[in-house]
Design a protein around this motif. Structure first.
Motif, PDB file in Angstrom:
ATOM      1  N   HIS A   1       0.807  -1.223   0.000  1.00 37.10           N
ATOM      2  CA  HIS A   1       0.000   0.000   0.000  1.00 37.10           C
ATOM      3  C   HIS A   1       0.845   1.280   0.000  1.00 37.10           C
ATOM      4  O   HIS A   1       0.306   2.359  -0.234  1.00 37.10           O
ATOM      5  N   THR A   2       2.135   1.164   0.266  1.00 31.30           N
ATOM      6  CA  THR A   2       2.991   2.355   0.170  1.00 31.30           C
ATOM      7  C   THR A   2       3.320   2.704  -1.276  1.00 31.30           C
ATOM      8  O   THR A   2       3.817   3.799  -1.554  1.00 31.30           O
ATOM      9  N   GLY A   3       3.075   1.771  -2.199  1.00 33.17           N
ATOM     10  CA  GLY A   3       3.468   1.960  -3.593  1.00 33.17           C
ATOM     11  C   GLY A   3       4.760   1.257  -3.947  1.00 33.17           C
ATOM     12  O   GLY A   3       5.253   1.387  -5.073  1.00 33.17           O
ATOM     13  N   ALA A   4       5.315   0.501  -2.994  1.00 28.97           N
ATOM     14  CA  ALA A   4       6.556  -0.229  -3.269  1.00 28.97           C
ATOM     15  C   ALA A   4       6.321  -1.276  -4.348  1.00 28.97           C
ATOM     16  O   ALA A   4       5.282  -1.947  -4.368  1.00 28.97           O
ATOM     17  N   GLN A   5       7.285  -1.420  -5.234  1.00 31.07           N
ATOM     18  CA  GLN A   5       7.207  -2.426  -6.288  1.00 31.07           C
ATOM     19  C   GLN A   5       8.294  -3.476  -6.158  1.00 31.07           C
ATOM     20  O   GLN A   5       8.085  -4.630  -6.500  1.00 31.07           O
ATOM     21  N   MET A   6       9.458  -3.059  -5.683  1.00 32.96           N
ATOM     22  CA  MET A   6      10.591  -3.979  -5.550  1.00 32.96           C
ATOM     23  C   MET A   6      11.215  -3.790  -4.176  1.00 32.96           C
ATOM     24  O   MET A   6      11.309  -2.662  -3.676  1.00 32.96           O
ATOM     25  N   VAL A   7      11.649  -4.883  -3.556  1.00 34.90           N
ATOM     26  CA  VAL A   7      12.209  -4.860  -2.209  1.00 34.90           C
ATOM     27  C   VAL A   7      13.587  -5.509  -2.235  1.00 34.90           C
ATOM     28  O   VAL A   7      13.823  -6.479  -2.975  1.00 34.90           O
ATOM     29  N   LEU A   8      14.497  -4.990  -1.421  1.00 33.01           N
ATOM     30  CA  LEU A   8      15.847  -5.528  -1.319  1.00 33.01           C
ATOM     31  C   LEU A   8      15.983  -6.378  -0.065  1.00 33.01           C
ATOM     32  O   LEU A   8      15.517  -6.000   1.011  1.00 33.01           O
TER      33      LEU A   8
ATOM     34  N   GLN B   1       6.690   8.488   1.552  1.00 32.17           N
ATOM     35  CA  GLN B   1       7.225   9.762   1.085  1.00 32.17           C
ATOM     36  C   GLN B   1       8.263   9.570  -0.014  1.00 32.17           C
ATOM     37  O   GLN B   1       8.227  10.259  -1.047  1.00 32.17           O
ATOM     38  N   LEU B   2       9.196   8.644   0.173  1.00 36.96           N
ATOM     39  CA  LEU B   2      10.236   8.440  -0.827  1.00 36.96           C
ATOM     40  C   LEU B   2       9.668   7.851  -2.117  1.00 36.96           C
ATOM     41  O   LEU B   2      10.109   8.202  -3.217  1.00 36.96           O
TER      42      LEU B   2
ATOM     43  N   LEU C   1       4.091   3.452  12.247  1.00 36.32           N
ATOM     44  CA  LEU C   1       3.400   4.466  11.443  1.00 36.32           C
ATOM     45  C   LEU C   1       4.381   5.427  10.782  1.00 36.32           C
ATOM     46  O   LEU C   1       4.218   5.782   9.605  1.00 36.32           O
ATOM     47  N   LEU C   2       5.410   5.844  11.499  1.00 35.20           N
ATOM     48  CA  LEU C   2       6.383   6.755  10.907  1.00 35.20           C
ATOM     49  C   LEU C   2       7.219   6.047   9.835  1.00 35.20           C
ATOM     50  O   LEU C   2       7.582   6.654   8.824  1.00 35.20           O
ATOM     51  N   SER C   3       7.507   4.778  10.029  1.00 38.15           N
ATOM     52  CA  SER C   3       8.226   4.027   8.999  1.00 38.15           C
ATOM     53  C   SER C   3       7.393   3.932   7.724  1.00 38.15           C
ATOM     54  O   SER C   3       7.901   4.148   6.613  1.00 38.15           O
ATOM     55  N   LEU C   4       6.104   3.620   7.874  1.00 37.28           N
ATOM     56  CA  LEU C   4       5.212   3.572   6.706  1.00 37.28           C
ATOM     57  C   LEU C   4       5.147   4.928   6.022  1.00 37.28           C
ATOM     58  O   LEU C   4       5.174   5.022   4.784  1.00 37.28           O
ATOM     59  N   HIS C   5       5.050   5.982   6.821  1.00 35.72           N
ATOM     60  CA  HIS C   5       4.993   7.322   6.249  1.00 35.72           C
ATOM     61  C   HIS C   5       6.269   7.647   5.479  1.00 35.72           C
ATOM     62  O   HIS C   5       6.209   8.150   4.348  1.00 35.72           O
ATOM     63  N   ASN C   6       7.423   7.358   6.048  1.00 32.82           N
ATOM     64  CA  ASN C   6       8.684   7.703   5.401  1.00 32.82           C
ATOM     65  C   ASN C   6       8.897   6.925   4.110  1.00 32.82           C
ATOM     66  O   ASN C   6       9.383   7.475   3.112  1.00 32.82           O
ATOM     67  N   ILE C   7       8.540   5.645   4.112  1.00 30.98           N
ATOM     68  CA  ILE C   7       8.628   4.863   2.876  1.00 30.98           C
ATOM     69  C   ILE C   7       7.712   5.457   1.819  1.00 30.98           C
ATOM     70  O   ILE C   7       8.094   5.627   0.650  1.00 30.98           O
TER      71      ILE C   7
END
Length: 372
Positions: free
Chosen positions: A51-58, A338-339, A330-336
């Motif tokens: 839900h953050t919009g991430a497509q690829m993870v390391l 944002q980027l 919550l802040l981790s989700l927000h920061n991800i």
């Protein structure tokens, strides 16, 4: 299977939009890639991450080798099933640990011998071993095993690291046999322009599906990072995705995109979140500060993440001051988020023809810093 197509370009910079096709989906670029070192982005579920919009993870080869071990991951059906992430995955080779764990390793032309930070056991990591572990993990992209020199380092030491990196890349190519996994090479060279140019030439000549630039964000001045990015952008093969390793600050991503880079990763968003800090409009806000105690407005009204859409600054301040884990999550989700929003905004600006005006150069007080 691993085609990369360029879908839009900025006529006055090297910025481009692209689509990188993998067995587990398409990565549209430019794109930030969250870091899930131990098969988890810290404090974030796979569903939340989607839900953050991430497509690829390391994820990380060295650390997953230590715990739980690649055999366990392989038994589970591979890294995608093990961590319940259906999208594309990339595994770092362990090369960064050659740098970050320099105090507990010995490097020679064969490879690197570590003392395990967990129990002191000897770990023998070679290019062949790194490839075997990454093939067992089964990510879509495997990174070549390289030597990342520290900053500062002498020209002779960096030249030796480059020679090893290129020799190890040939050994990675020879031992990598998994056809459903792309192998990316890594350009090294420290802050020495002629070594960077030579490394870019050697790694580009291998004809791999993608190419990365390492050895940045390792303590060098920001201006040096920018110079390296500007130098290497025109030297990398235009028809391959360009991955700038370990970079996730807004200005540095904008400079890199302007010079033809496509993919980025960094531990910054979750690390900041765990320490009670939020990325807002290009700034870092410490939610422990008393100024947020009576502030019942959203953290960032334009952000769709749960921290902003469901909670107030006062509530987030309360969670962080109380050391509740929900605040860090919550802040981790927000920061991800944002980027990812920032890299998506750069992509939209490229498509709209306004990237050069809005993002190149990008500064915290520019209009683009507050409109994405």
């Amino acid at each position: 299977m691993f085609a990369f197509e360029i879908t839009a370009r900025c006529p006055s910079t090297r910025a481009r939009c692209g689509s990188f096709h993998t067995p587990h989906g398409v990565v549209t670029t430019p794109r930030f890639m969250p870091v899930g070192t131990l098969a988890t982005v810290k404090g974030v579920t796979a569903d939340q991450l989607r839900h953050t919009g991430a497509q690829m993870v390391l994820a990380n080869t060295f650390h997953l080798h230590l715990q739980p071990g690649e055999a366990i991951v392989q038994e589970a059906g591979g890294l995608h099933r093990f961590m319940a992430w259906e999208g594309p995955l990339l595994t770092d080779s362990g090369g960064f640990q050659v740098f970050s764990l320099g105090a507990i390793n010995r490097i020679n032309d064969r490879g690197v011998v570590f003392r395990s930070p967990r129990d002191g056991a000897q770990i023998d990591l070679t290019p062949e071993r790194s490839m075997a572990i990454q093939m067992a993990l089964g990510a879509d992209v495997a990174m070549a095993f390289d030597q990342c020199p520290p900053y500062p380092a002498s020209e002779a030491d960096v030249a030796t690291a480059c020679r090893r990196t290129h020799a190890w890349l040939e050994r990675c190519i020879s031992s990598h046999t998994r056809s459903d996994q792309a192998l990316f090479g890594i350009v090294q060279g420290g802050c020495y322009p002629h070594l960077r140019e030579e490394s870019a030439r050697v790694v580009s000549s291998m004809g791999l599906p993608g190419i990365a630039v390492g050895g940045v964000s390792v303590g060098e001045p920001t201006e040096e990072m920018h110079r390296i990015v500007r130098q290497l952008g025109p030297l990398l093969p235009d028809d391959k995705p360009h991955y700038l390793m370990g970079v996730g600050t807004l200005r540095e991503m904008a400079v890199a995109v302007a010079n033809g880079f496509d993919v980025f990763d960094c531990v910054l968003p979750t690390r900041l979140g765990r320490h009670g800090a939020a990325l807002v409009g290009g700034e870092r806000w410490n939610l422990k500060n008393a100024r947020f105690r009576h502030d019942h407005t959203p953290l960032d009204p334009s952000c769709p993440c749960p921290a902003c859409s469901q909670h107030s600054r006062a509530y987030l301040h309360h969670l962080i001051k109380s050391e509740e884990m929900l605040g860090k999550i919550l802040l981790s989700l927000h920061n991800i988020t944002q980027l990812l929003r920032f890299t998506s905004a750069m992509a939209q600006a490229i498509r709209d023809g306004c990237f050069a005006e809005d993002f190149a150069p990008w500064e915290p007080d520019s209009p683009a810093a507050h409109t994405w």
